[in-house]
Design an enzyme around this catalytic site. Structure first.
Site, mmCIF file in Angstrom:
data_model
loop_
_atom_site.group_PDB
_atom_site.id
_atom_site.type_symbol
_atom_site.label_atom_id
_atom_site.label_comp_id
_atom_site.label_asym_id
_atom_site.label_seq_id
_atom_site.Cartn_x
_atom_site.Cartn_y
_atom_site.Cartn_z
ATOM 1 N N ARG A 102 23.670 66.534 21.394
ATOM 2 C CA ARG A 102 21.745 66.028 22.116
ATOM 3 C C ARG A 102 22.229 65.099 22.956
ATOM 4 N NH1 ARG A 102 17.682 62.993 18.266
ATOM 5 N NH2 ARG A 102 19.713 63.772 17.581
ATOM 6 N N TYR A 128 23.647 63.061 18.664
ATOM 7 C CA TYR A 128 24.072 62.947 20.028
ATOM 8 C C TYR A 128 25.403 63.104 20.308
ATOM 9 C CZ TYR A 128 20.717 58.735 17.608
ATOM 10 O OH TYR A 128 20.091 58.337 17.404
ATOM 11 N N PHE A 150 40.578 41.870 54.564
ATOM 12 C CA PHE A 150 41.823 42.380 53.286
ATOM 13 C C PHE A 150 41.606 41.766 51.861
ATOM 14 C CE2 PHE A 150 42.973 38.609 54.839
ATOM 15 C CZ PHE A 150 42.711 37.770 53.737
ATOM 16 N N TYR A 172 47.572 32.695 65.206
ATOM 17 C CA TYR A 172 48.401 33.345 63.481
ATOM 18 C C TYR A 172 49.082 34.967 63.847
ATOM 19 C CZ TYR A 172 48.568 34.288 58.727
ATOM 20 O OH TYR A 172 48.775 34.685 57.495
ATOM 21 N N GLU A 217 45.373 30.957 49.049
ATOM 22 C CA GLU A 217 45.362 32.526 48.882
ATOM 23 C C GLU A 217 44.652 32.467 47.543
ATOM 24 O OE1 GLU A 217 48.221 35.011 49.613
ATOM 25 O OE2 GLU A 217 47.727 34.615 52.265
ATOM 26 N N HIS A 239 59.034 39.849 51.731
ATOM 27 C CA HIS A 239 57.666 41.061 51.225
ATOM 28 C C HIS A 239 57.896 42.207 50.145
ATOM 29 C CE1 HIS A 239 55.420 37.833 53.388
ATOM 30 N NE2 HIS A 239 54.325 37.932 53.239
ATOM 31 N N ASN A 253 49.227 44.168 56.032
ATOM 32 C CA ASN A 253 48.112 43.945 55.553
ATOM 33 C C ASN A 253 46.713 44.640 55.437
ATOM 34 O OD1 ASN A 253 45.970 41.867 55.460
ATOM 35 N ND2 ASN A 253 47.404 39.574 57.004
#
Length: 519
Positions: A293, A290, A339, A64, A424, A94, A206
């Protein structure tokens, strides 16, 4: 400055020693004397894992990311003659980023992180490409990387593809303040663009470099915001004759969260022996609201979001986050999921909540200064109110920023949209967490700037009494850029000047010179 960096102006990348502070310093570095280099040990590891890739290609078994398609196309075997084209196609296809580009500083952080990860030697990338990436950083060549388009798993693919595109001479870069083609800039510098071989493109894109860069830069900014919040709170307390009794360490020692102890300790140091406070010791006011304080409890809890983020992000900076990974010693290549940005996404959403609450409580203190029924000062801190509106709308701006931050605190990390034909199927949305976090940081700085505009003015109504040397120093730093308010004027400029003081970190070091380091 760079003392931690090997006692010289050099940051050596090994995949092991980077931390948030070093990354921030190297990303923001303006001078050309900082050199980033690759450790000799890393170079050796990268060469060995590259040879391993070459052997796989020679054998021709499908592995792969080396000789197959990507994502849902992993089952497609690609012959050796097409492997270079496969990598270039990967980068081009991409590059689908959307929106404005990342700033110079964030882009430098992204590049340093990507290089540091590759220097671990588990990626099988050609070392000469990592050397070119380091040259980009050293020469301050800033790739054009659009901010949006990553879902925070499979790595930050789209943004990192734009970085890779610049390395192969097809993308755009900013160089000497101008946007130019990377090919042209490299040619002018006598450098050759990267030539991608097997796995090189995948190794570049990646990983979690974009999310981690967003997180690391925000963490460093957040650590300053925490100190600044204690400083502004202390100055407000003196500006409206509040008391420091609630900051007594005996109280916090009974609820000893680290953040609370740190904040209470800072507030005590800042307010110790204030003449303003001594002048109203016997006043009828028993307890402050507050927002004054409970400052140690609230600022302290906000600090815990920072402590968590520091821990997670410092781990991520030296993690190997690509896929597949090459284990040369065991002669194996394994596909996994480093990743995935879930840890980063969570901690950035959590930190956004912490910074947002700093802004939230600051806005409440600003309101207390506006309101004469509490502050016993003129309405909106202006001497001739009615004719003058004073700081009325400065407070409204703080309210707008605070409200916007509450929207940004909706977590991105709890969302996921399946991608790549459902291969994915669970993603982190970590870049969305990071982008929101940066907006929250920006808004919180502006809100603290408005608090400083108001409390420096409030302090004038307490004259002739003086506050502490540290807080008077803060007052004088503000007065150097913002004059005392006699009548209405354009306050936008004043707020901007105080934001600049904060951005350039001018206030905290001056305070620390007087009372020692704040926690």
């Amino acid at each position: 400055g760079f003392e931690q960096m090997n006692n010289s102006n050099e940051l050596i990348l090994s995949g092991k020693e980077l931390d948030v502070q070093k990354l921030h310093e190297a990303s923001y570095n303006k001078s050309s004397n900082l050199k980033i280099s690759i450790s000799p040990e890393s170079l050796k590891k990268m060469v060995a894992s590259r040879e391993f890739i070459t052997d796989i290609v020679k054998k021709g078994d499908p592995v792969y990311g080396i000789n197959t398609g990507f994502g849902a196309l992993a089952t497609k075997f690609i012959p050796e003659k097409d492997l270079a084209t496969l990598q270039v196609n990967l980068i081009r296809s991409h590059c689908t980023g959307i929106g404005d580009p990342y700033s110079r500083e964030l882009t430098r952080a992204i590049m340093i992180l990507r290089a540091n990860c590759l220097c671990s030697g588990f990626s099988g990338i050609n070392p000469s490409i990592v050397e070119l990436l380091v040259d980009f950083i050293n020469l301050d060549i800033i790739p054009f990387i659009p901010k949006k388009g990553s879902v925070g798993a499979s790595g930050d693919l789209a943004p990192l593809a734009h970085l890779a595109l610049a390395l192969i001479g097809e993308g755009d870069v900013f160089y000497n303040g101008q946007k130019r083609s990377s090919q042209e800039v490299l040619k002018g510098l006598g450098k050759t663009p990267a030539i991608l071989g097997p796995k090189d493109g995948l190794a570049l894109i990646n990983g979690t470099a974009v999310m981690a860069a967003l997180g690391a830069i925000a963490v460093e900014e957040a650590s300053k915001i925490m100190k600044l919040a204690d400083i502004t709170c202390a100055l407000t307390a003196d500006g409206i004759k509040g008391t420091s009794k609630a900051y007594d360490m005996d109280i916090s020692n009974l609820k000893p969260h680290k953040g609370q102890l740190d904040s209470a300790s800072n507030l005590n140091k800042l307010l110790e022996n204030s003449n303003v406070m001594a002048s109203h010791e016997d006043c009828g006011r028993v307890q402050d609201p507050y927002s004054l304080r409970c400052a140690p409890q609230v600022h302290g809890a906000c600090r815990q979001t920072l402590h968590h983020a520091q821990e997670v992000i410092n781990t991520e900076l030296n993690s190997v986050t690509d896929n597949p990974l090459i284990f040369t010693d065991q002669k194996k290549v394994i596909s996994g999921g480093n990743f995935h940005g879930e840890a980063l996404a969570f901690c950035m959403d959590y930190l956004a909540m912490g910074i947002s609450e700093i802004c939230n409580i600051s806005e409440r203190r600003i309101e207390k200064m506006m309101n004469p029924s509490f502050s016993e000062l003129p309405a909106f801190l202006t001497k001739n109110s009615g004719l003058n509106s004073g700081l009325m709308i400065a407070h409204v701006s703080a309210a707008a920023l605070t409200s916007e931050n509450k929207v940004y605190c909706h977590p991105a990390s709890t969302d996921s949209i399946p991608t790549s034909t459902d291969k994915e199927d669970h993603v982190s949305m970590g870049v969305t967490s990071g982008l929101k976090l940066h907006e929250v940081v920006k808004n919180a700085k502006a809100c603290l700037a408005i608090e400083l505009l108001c409390n420096s003015q409030a302090l004038e109504f307490q004259r002739p009494q003086k506050s502490t040397p540290a807080l008077e120093k803060v007052y004088s730093l503000i007065r150097e850029v913002v004059p005392s308010i006699e009548e209405d004027r354009v306050f936008y400029h004043d707020i901007q000047k105080i934001i600049d003081l904060i951005e350039n970190n001018k206030i905290i070091p001056e305070v620390e010179k007087i009372i020692g380091e704040l926690k």
